[in-house]
Scaffold this active site. Sequence first.
Site, PDB file in Angstrom:
ATOM      1  N   GLU A 306      64.979  34.079  76.240  1.00 28.02           N
ATOM      2  CA  GLU A 306      64.300  34.043  77.527  1.00 28.02           C
ATOM      3  C   GLU A 306      65.374  33.732  78.572  1.00 28.02           C
ATOM      4  O   GLU A 306      66.051  32.700  78.501  1.00 28.02           O
ATOM      5  CB  GLU A 306      63.215  32.972  77.532  1.00 28.02           C
ATOM      6  CG  GLU A 306      62.192  33.097  76.412  1.00 28.02           C
ATOM      7  CD  GLU A 306      61.063  34.056  76.752  1.00 28.02           C
ATOM      8  OE1 GLU A 306      60.979  34.478  77.929  1.00 28.02           O
ATOM      9  OE2 GLU A 306      60.256  34.380  75.849  1.00 28.02           O
ATOM     10  N   GLU A 688      50.775  76.223  35.874  1.00 25.26           N
ATOM     11  CA  GLU A 688      51.132  76.748  34.558  1.00 25.26           C
ATOM     12  C   GLU A 688      52.555  76.290  34.274  1.00 25.26           C
ATOM     13  O   GLU A 688      53.501  76.690  34.949  1.00 25.26           O
ATOM     14  CB  GLU A 688      51.041  78.272  34.561  1.00 25.26           C
ATOM     15  CG  GLU A 688      49.680  78.829  34.961  1.00 25.26           C
ATOM     16  CD  GLU A 688      48.688  78.865  33.804  1.00 25.26           C
ATOM     17  OE1 GLU A 688      49.123  78.628  32.644  1.00 25.26           O
ATOM     18  OE2 GLU A 688      47.492  79.123  34.030  1.00 25.26           O
TER      19      GLU A 688
END
Length: 1373
Positions: A306, A688
């Site tokens: 701050e 497959e």
Amino acid sequence: MPTRFKLILFLFTILISECVSRSLEEENEPFLTAPKYTKYDELLKLFDSLETTYPDLAKIYSIGKSVEGRRLLVIQISTDIKNEHSERPSFKFVANMHGDESVGRELVVFLAQYLLYNYGKVDRITKLLNETDIHLMPSLNPDGFEASWEGSCETLNDYKGRNNAKGVDLNRDFPDQFDKNKSNDDEYMFGGRQPETVALMRWVMSKQFTLSANLHGGAVVASYPYDSSADEKRDCCVESTTPDDGVFKHLASVYASANEDMHKGDACEPEKFSNGLTNGAFWYTVKGGMQDFNYLHSNCFEVTFELSCCKYPSASELPKFWKKNKESLLAYMEQTNIGVQGFVLDESGNPVQNAVIKVQGINHTVKTTKDGAYWRLLLPGEYNITAVAAGYSTPPPSTIHVTAESPMKLNLTVHRRPRTLTDDFFHHNYEAMEKFLKDLNAEYLDITRLTSIGKSVEGRDLYVLEITKDPGHHIAGKPEFKYVANMHGNEVVGREMLLLLAKYLCQEYTSDQRIQKLLNTTRIHLMPSMNPDGYEHSRLRDYKSTRGRNNAHDVDLNRNFPDQFGPTSDNLEQEPETRAVMNWSQSIPFVLSANLHGGSLVANYPYDANSRMVDGIENLTPDNDVFLHLAHVYSDAHHKMHLGQPCARGSLERFPEGITNGAKWYTLAGGMQDWNYLHTNDMEITLELGCYKFPPASDLPSYWDDNREALIAFIEQVHYGVHGFVHSHIGHGLANATVSVGGIRHNVKTAHFGDYYRLLVPGTYNISVSKDGYENVTEQVTVPENGSISLNFTLMPDDPQHWSSAYDFRVLENIVNTRYHTPLEMYAALAELENRFPDIAEFRAGDSFKTATLHELKITDDAGSPEETKFHIALISNLYGSQPLGQEMLLNFARHISTAYQIGEPVHRRLLKNAVFHFIPNLDPLYEKVLRNFDGNEKCDVELLEEEFGDSLYGYLTKKDVNPLSNYSREKAFVELLESEKFDLVLEFSSGTEDVAFPDFSKNIHEQFAARYRDNRALVDRYDCKPRNNVVHGNLIDLLFERFNTPVISVGLSCCKMPSNADIAWVWRDNLRGIMKFVEVANTGVVGYVKNEEGGAVRGASLAITGTSRQYRVSPNLARYRALLPPGDYRVIVRCHPYRDQILNWRVVEGVIKQKDVIMKRVDSDTVPNSLQPIPIQNNPDSVYITGLALDYNSQPLPTDLKVYPVESKRPLAVNTSDSNGRFLISLPVTYMGREVRILAESDGYISISRHVKVSGSENVTPNILFKLEPDDKVLGMPRLIFVMVAGIIGVGLVTLGAWCFSCRERSKDSRRDYLFTQLPADDKRPLCDDNAYDIVRKPYYDEEDIPPSDTDSEDEVVILRSDSEWKTIEQE
């Protein structure tokens, strides 16, 4: 002053000046002059300037955009910025998270300039940039900053400026460790968060930062993690510390101790902080804070600073803040290089990514980058450090002593662990499979659950192993996936692959981050065998037989599911295995699945069946793009599948890129993948896996190697597309809500908690959600490349009047007390519209045979005026009396469009200016019979024994099955209506289906018309759609087009033929947008007149247009044609005997009706001598053309070079030359449509001229550009222009020279009258050239021309006119 002192002073001055200059160079801070806050646009320019000026030091990028679309800019600063430097740790400053806390923003801007200006000049800065990868983000909340006020020390009302544009505090928007609902899935992490938050989270998680700071304002203190606390009852005053608390205190102290105000701790009274430091939670708790997120979800240590008591102080104070914080900023960045650094490598020296660096005694880890690099911040001391990597052995801890002077280097080597799956490469019969699954479940109870979903015919359990974190139930936000194998008992590879996959996922869960993430975020279900009975009847080394393929009832399970095209002998009754899988699939909201087969090598995507059940005919789902992607994911990741090679030598069976559409390969009815797609949310493909159905066990390792990555990659696709939650207005999850995607006719439903998942390929979509009792909501969303996006919906309770006001101009009759009208009531309602709207509506009943039988309402602008110039669109209903729903939609739309016109709604007004709408109800008289038997409840399968109007009309037209008892009066009236009105388009409202039918002729054009309705109607699942293949109806549509040149588009309004009275309102709401978008076709097309050379109407003309077999004939009066066409390019042939064919090229633009008149020339007309024909133009849709003439001033053709330039560019875009007739044709890319270009015309002997030309924005040809060039005559062998320029230059030079000579003469007039001399004393023997020898005097001198001497004058008298005392030296004058 003595000379030597002067020299010393001079040298001292030089030395001082050099020192001052050097000092200023080392501290270059020009940004402190005239300080101001840098607004968003100024920041863009500044950063671009810095990147341009320092290309080797700076790079600008954006991590995303704010709510209001501003870029979240970052400037990266480091040496050799264009190359990666894996050895450098990364640092970041993030400021202005709260938009009104502005000091940090400007300090970061100052810092960027300071670092760049002083690199190479200040050793400290040079060292910092050489060793550190620095990223500076001035503003995470640019929207809030722009809304804030300079000079405001406190936050404005409603937190304006502090929060983002949606009013959200970004420092409360991050995931929090103490959130009770926390989860590791993307829905929790990113869902519902602000775009700024998500952008920063993804940035932090993808870029391995080492150290960071978050710059705030409103206090002066260094606040370190954690910000939140497990103690929910207290908002402050209790510390919540990290495992690295000592490091964080050190980092905070480094900054605070260098900032005098912060270190005092009392800069903003009454708050006091010891040494300017505080633990975040001790100060006050912040849930969802950014610094905690950095520490918990990345390698990054972050502290919050701050910086000022006043949040947004005056700009004049910025230099003060810079001076107070500069040393702190630099010192803090230097902390990036403390602790331990190094690389984690494998035994071959390759980097190991995501290895976990563990420090004994500290319960916090960091991970290595893709280059194997790591950085671990530590205070001075002795530590034991090791690395843990998935798939590698963990080396013993290394002891290292960390000092304060420089980071210690520690490279770690890990060794790859051998896999443990080799023991499982054998075929598992039922007992072995059962034991394998139970043992695995017992060993990994925390992540597995074994269940049986049913039993086979012979009583074997159909086992499913669930693998996920927290198994056993559906978790909101976690998608469901399944693999099903061994559906055909003798196709065994998939069975073994799933057993191996199950063990692999369990073993790797704790060590492989990819697998861990997959199991944490996905619920995976593995069914190794759907047909255990068939497996037991199969035999080893069976290459391609059918032994064991079917179940114990000898039924092929992949032909046993219900099929969209109706039942077959194979699926009349479902087998126990089929029923079990169906019930299981419908009980869990599966999103994605695959069915593992054998006998081929290909990824097969739906549909497997087509309507004709003919092999080789492709049948694609509405989600074909998604299925193509899914098939490619598996095929491309498989080692061999993507090659597309056939199974047998000499076989013609090849699959490009290893994928195929099922029906194109061969058709099958009753397949599982089609059933999943049509009856659940699940998208399934069939895989497959090999040509050998039951290969020897020795082949299994190679099968595993081929399929392992593909199996995992396919599961990961469950997270792609759009996902989210649907909630009620009070926050409850809404189950069974319908989620639809505009343009894709396939819906999904929400799960029990309101969660949904919609697989989509990257692109932009309109997603709609609907549920009975709630208002529909539609949102637009963009699915990103290689990712997914979260989209949540909140549904409000349904308010019919609110909907009516918003979408239907408050025509409440359309949604309140809805019911079916009798034919007389329908006519009365339409006639009432004429009374209410006499300016636009005309009800016709009995003015001719056709209207006496079939009444109609016509609605158009200025009713009663000539309609020949307008499009004519008919809306019809009740071709079939069993489908009465269309009647009500027809009436509702007539009310809708009339009311809209009356109140001045521009879209509807424009429609009625362009078109005449014919509303024709009650075609089938059998409707009255249906209505008499209707009790108000739905009758979705109404069937009539009598022949309905549609079938009767087809029989009448084809003369087939003619009814001798019928006079076909209605059919004749309908035919006469078609022949007389010549409708441009007919919209038929049908029901019993949601399909759209249109003529097979001109399919491409009619399909685009149909798509306008289909893509804009609301897709709901209110009723089940049953296959209805009405061949006669389809044939009738084709016949009406072929015989009467009238296209009929039939739209299915609902799957129910006759919904309940109350549901009519819902059907209207679902279909209004689609109907409206359809009729808006009347705003697009081409119209015009066909005339001869004298301007007379050519009434027999017709137009043939490419893409349609329809003949467009002109009107019998004015010879006007109307062509209703979708956007596109068309080639048109206009014919009429005895005129020449005219060939035209049209470009039709959406929402534009073009006027194109056609001039026809007679075949036998003489050609005008020397007539000029236009240059032929190719119809290239990728080009636009500019045509014209180049002439001289006598209007004679002139061969001219023409160059086309983009505006403000010196490089020509196109070059061409006019022909012998002066004609020119210039081709430009189609991207220049509607843009301005510059054309330069040049010709030898003529003055070049340039013109700006606006390329047509609607046509592909910009015609009639005329250039007239003026001759450039030659003078003295030079072109006139050049001669004039040269002569002008010479003339100006002569005048200038004359003026200069005249001024020189004027200045010399007086000086010519004096001469200089001195008397030479007779006794003076000094040298003549001694400058000091004589005093020069000036005496007047007179030419004899001025004063002639007299006869008495002597030479002495002439020379000596004055005495010596009267003479003066030059200095005395």
